[in-house]
Write a protein that holds these residues in place. Sequence first.
Motif, short mmCIF file in Angstrom:
data_model
loop_
_atom_site.label_atom_id
_atom_site.label_comp_id
_atom_site.label_asym_id
_atom_site.label_seq_id
_atom_site.Cartn_x
_atom_site.Cartn_y
_atom_site.Cartn_z
N SER A 160 16.06 21.43 24.40
CA SER A 160 16.04 19.89 24.24
C SER A 160 16.28 19.93 25.89
CB SER A 160 17.67 19.07 23.97
OG SER A 160 18.48 20.12 24.47
N CYS A 161 16.94 21.06 26.96
CA CYS A 161 16.81 20.41 28.45
C CYS A 161 15.50 20.65 28.63
CB CYS A 161 17.99 21.12 29.07
SG CYS A 161 18.42 22.79 28.46
N LYS A 200 12.79 20.96 27.28
CA LYS A 200 11.79 19.46 26.50
C LYS A 200 11.57 18.72 28.09
CE LYS A 200 10.37 19.63 22.64
NZ LYS A 200 11.19 20.15 21.13
N GLU A 201 13.12 17.95 28.79
CA GLU A 201 13.55 17.16 29.42
C GLU A 201 12.10 17.44 30.88
OE1 GLU A 201 17.19 16.48 30.25
OE2 GLU A 201 17.87 15.99 27.87
N LYS A 202 12.42 18.51 30.76
CA LYS A 202 12.15 19.50 31.92
C LYS A 202 10.69 19.05 31.91
CE LYS A 202 15.75 19.83 34.34
NZ LYS A 202 16.29 19.02 35.23
#
Length: 208
Positions: A178-179, A181-183
Motif C-alpha cells: 500500500s505504501c 502504491k502511494e509512492k
Amino acid sequence: MKVAVSYLKSDNYKKCIAKIDESKADFIHVDLCDGKYVEAKNFTTSEVTKLLSFTRKPLDIHLMVQEPIKYIDALALLNVSTITIHLDGCKDPAHTIEYIKSMGLKIGIAINPDESIEILTPYLNDIDSVLVMTVVPGKGGQTFMTEVLPKFDELNNIKDNYHFIIAADGGINGETISCLKEKKVDLVVSGSYVTNSEDFDESISNLK
Ligand code: DX5
Ligand code: ZN
C-alpha cells in the motif's frame, strides 16, 4: 502497477519458474547472486540459461554480482526485458551500461538501502529503470525497510525530466504494497509473498 515475481526463495526452482510463467505476473524476476557481491551464491549463467530457456514471459534480470558485464553475452540469448546492475559491483559502470544498451536491452540501476539516489546522477539520461532495494540484497523473505521510502519521493521529483520507471524490490507483500502504491511505483518485485502462496494469481492480483 506491474508485478515481477522472484523464485529466489523457492525450494523447487523448476516447478516455481513454470508456475510463474503460467501466472499473470508481468515478468519473471531473475536474481543472480555470485557469492562475492552478496554472500549468497545461486546459479551460474549456464544453469540459469537452462532453467529459463523454455519460459515465455519476459525476464527482469537482477545481477547481484561483481562485474555484471561478464554475464551479459550469455544472458542476452534469453527473452530479456531489463538487466539491472549494482554500480558498486562494476569497475567501469558507464561502459557496462553502454554495453547492455548496445545489446538492445533495457538497463536498470539498483539502489541499496545504504546508497543515495545521487549515485544515479551521471547515468540519468541512459537508464530505463531504477530499482529501489527495500531490503539488503542477497536473500528472499526479509522485512521491508520503511526507512527507504523517502527515496521514492526524491525519484518522483526528478522523474519527468527522464525516461526511467521506478521499481521496488524486497519484502513486498499484501500489506507493504500500500505504501508503494502511494509512492506511484511502476513495478514491484515480489518473491516469497507470491511463491509461498497456493494461488500465485490471487497473490499477484492482491498486489496489483
Ligand atoms: C533480494 C532479491 C529479491 C528477493 C525478493 O536480494 O533481490 O528480488 O528475491 O524476495 P522477497 O519478496 O521474499 O523479499
Ligand atoms: Zn531482486
